[in-house]
Design a protein around this motif. Structure first.
Motif, PDB file in Angstrom:
ATOM      1  N   ASN A  58      32.645  33.656  33.658  1.00  0.00           N
ATOM      2  CA  ASN A  58      33.577  33.618  34.787  1.00  0.00           C
ATOM      3  C   ASN A  58      33.246  32.509  35.777  1.00  0.00           C
ATOM      4  O   ASN A  58      34.069  32.139  36.606  1.00  0.00           O
ATOM      5  CB  ASN A  58      33.598  34.962  35.518  1.00  0.00           C
ATOM      6  N   ASP A  59      32.019  31.971  35.700  1.00  0.00           N
ATOM      7  CA  ASP A  59      31.588  30.922  36.617  1.00  0.00           C
ATOM      8  C   ASP A  59      31.820  29.520  36.058  1.00  0.00           C
ATOM      9  O   ASP A  59      31.468  28.531  36.693  1.00  0.00           O
ATOM     10  CB  ASP A  59      30.096  31.084  36.937  1.00  0.00           C
ATOM     11  N   ILE A  60      32.401  29.422  34.875  1.00  0.00           N
ATOM     12  CA  ILE A  60      32.584  28.134  34.210  1.00  0.00           C
ATOM     13  C   ILE A  60      34.028  27.670  34.338  1.00  0.00           C
ATOM     14  O   ILE A  60      34.956  28.430  34.095  1.00  0.00           O
ATOM     15  CB  ILE A  60      32.220  28.237  32.713  1.00  0.00           C
ATOM     16  N   ASN A  61      34.197  26.421  34.722  1.00  0.00           N
ATOM     17  CA  ASN A  61      35.503  25.769  34.683  1.00  0.00           C
ATOM     18  C   ASN A  61      35.466  24.829  33.491  1.00  0.00           C
ATOM     19  O   ASN A  61      34.480  24.141  33.276  1.00  0.00           O
ATOM     20  CB  ASN A  61      35.748  24.958  35.959  1.00  0.00           C
ATOM     21  N   TYR A  62      36.524  24.785  32.719  1.00  0.00           N
ATOM     22  CA  TYR A  62      36.497  23.913  31.554  1.00  0.00           C
ATOM     23  C   TYR A  62      37.822  23.186  31.385  1.00  0.00           C
ATOM     24  O   TYR A  62      38.858  23.609  31.864  1.00  0.00           O
ATOM     25  CB  TYR A  62      36.150  24.693  30.287  1.00  0.00           C
ATOM     26  N   GLN A  63      37.716  22.042  30.695  1.00  0.00           N
ATOM     27  CA  GLN A  63      38.884  21.219  30.423  1.00  0.00           C
ATOM     28  C   GLN A  63      38.802  20.766  28.972  1.00  0.00           C
ATOM     29  O   GLN A  63      37.779  20.244  28.526  1.00  0.00           O
ATOM     30  CB  GLN A  63      38.882  20.004  31.344  1.00  0.00           C
ATOM     31  N   SER A  64      39.868  20.945  28.236  1.00  0.00           N
ATOM     32  CA  SER A  64      39.920  20.522  26.835  1.00  0.00           C
ATOM     33  C   SER A  64      40.084  19.009  26.751  1.00  0.00           C
ATOM     34  O   SER A  64      40.870  18.412  27.476  1.00  0.00           O
ATOM     35  CB  SER A  64      41.087  21.205  26.126  1.00  0.00           C
ATOM     36  N   LEU A  65      39.329  18.411  25.861  1.00  0.00           N
ATOM     37  CA  LEU A  65      39.465  16.985  25.586  1.00  0.00           C
ATOM     38  C   LEU A  65      40.162  16.770  24.244  1.00  0.00           C
ATOM     39  O   LEU A  65      40.198  15.673  23.719  1.00  0.00           O
ATOM     40  CB  LEU A  65      38.090  16.305  25.563  1.00  0.00           C
ATOM     41  N   SER A 115      41.155  18.852  20.267  1.00  0.00           N
ATOM     42  CA  SER A 115      40.467  19.518  19.166  1.00  0.00           C
ATOM     43  C   SER A 115      39.606  20.654  19.722  1.00  0.00           C
ATOM     44  O   SER A 115      40.098  21.505  20.431  1.00  0.00           O
ATOM     45  CB  SER A 115      39.640  18.508  18.366  1.00  0.00           C
ATOM     46  N   LYS A 116      38.316  20.644  19.436  1.00  0.00           N
ATOM     47  CA  LYS A 116      37.422  21.701  19.915  1.00  0.00           C
ATOM     48  C   LYS A 116      36.383  21.167  20.887  1.00  0.00           C
ATOM     49  O   LYS A 116      35.323  21.736  21.063  1.00  0.00           O
ATOM     50  CB  LYS A 116      36.728  22.368  18.725  1.00  0.00           C
ATOM     51  N   LEU A 117      36.708  20.052  21.545  1.00  0.00           N
ATOM     52  CA  LEU A 117      35.792  19.428  22.477  1.00  0.00           C
ATOM     53  C   LEU A 117      36.217  19.741  23.905  1.00  0.00           C
ATOM     54  O   LEU A 117      37.385  19.559  24.270  1.00  0.00           O
ATOM     55  CB  LEU A 117      35.776  17.914  22.253  1.00  0.00           C
ATOM     56  N   TYR A 118      35.268  20.212  24.718  1.00  0.00           N
ATOM     57  CA  TYR A 118      35.536  20.602  26.100  1.00  0.00           C
ATOM     58  C   TYR A 118      34.502  19.989  27.031  1.00  0.00           C
ATOM     59  O   TYR A 118      33.367  19.750  26.645  1.00  0.00           O
ATOM     60  CB  TYR A 118      35.472  22.129  26.273  1.00  0.00           C
ATOM     61  N   VAL A 119      34.911  19.787  28.278  1.00  0.00           N
ATOM     62  CA  VAL A 119      33.992  19.462  29.356  1.00  0.00           C
ATOM     63  C   VAL A 119      33.886  20.730  30.195  1.00  0.00           C
ATOM     64  O   VAL A 119      34.897  21.289  30.621  1.00  0.00           O
ATOM     65  CB  VAL A 119      34.516  18.299  30.229  1.00  0.00           C
ATOM     66  N   LEU A 120      32.657  21.184  30.413  1.00  0.00           N
ATOM     67  CA  LEU A 120      32.424  22.373  31.228  1.00  0.00           C
ATOM     68  C   LEU A 120      31.871  21.962  32.575  1.00  0.00           C
ATOM     69  O   LEU A 120      31.026  21.078  32.658  1.00  0.00           O
ATOM     70  CB  LEU A 120      31.423  23.298  30.548  1.00  0.00           C
TER      71      LEU A 120
END
Length: 87
Positions: free
Chosen positions: A32-39, A41-46
């Motif tokens: 719940n403390d993580i913000n993420y953005q999809s780049l 496919s299956k790659l994300y920036v957290l």
């Protein structure tokens, strides 16, 4: 001794205006403390906000060295704004 070696490495590199590199810390964090953005496919920036509670499962020596450095006002300016990679 290992914490001192890490601190000395960071200080030596920082004081020479050279980059320093440490291996990533392995941590557990509440999802719940993580913000993420999809780049794509299956790659994300957290993004984990400062002040979020992390449970360190590997990297205690590295974090201890950094904590000792930032607790000293003279050295805080060298490392206080650096970002540490997490896994």
């Amino acid at each position: 001794i290992h914490v001192k070696e890490i601190k000395d490495y960071i200080l030596r590199r920082s004081q020479s205006n050279k980059a320093w590199i440490l291996g990533s810390l392995v941590v557990n964090v509440d999802s719940n403390d993580i913000n993420y953005q999809s780049l794509g496919s299956k790659l994300y920036v957290l993004r984990i906000p400062n002040g979020t509670l992390l449970q360190i499962t590997d990297g205690q020596h590295r974090i201890s060295a950094i904590a000792e450095l930032v607790s000293d006002a003279e050295y805080r300016r060298l490392v206080g704004n650096e970002q540490i990679p997490l896994t």
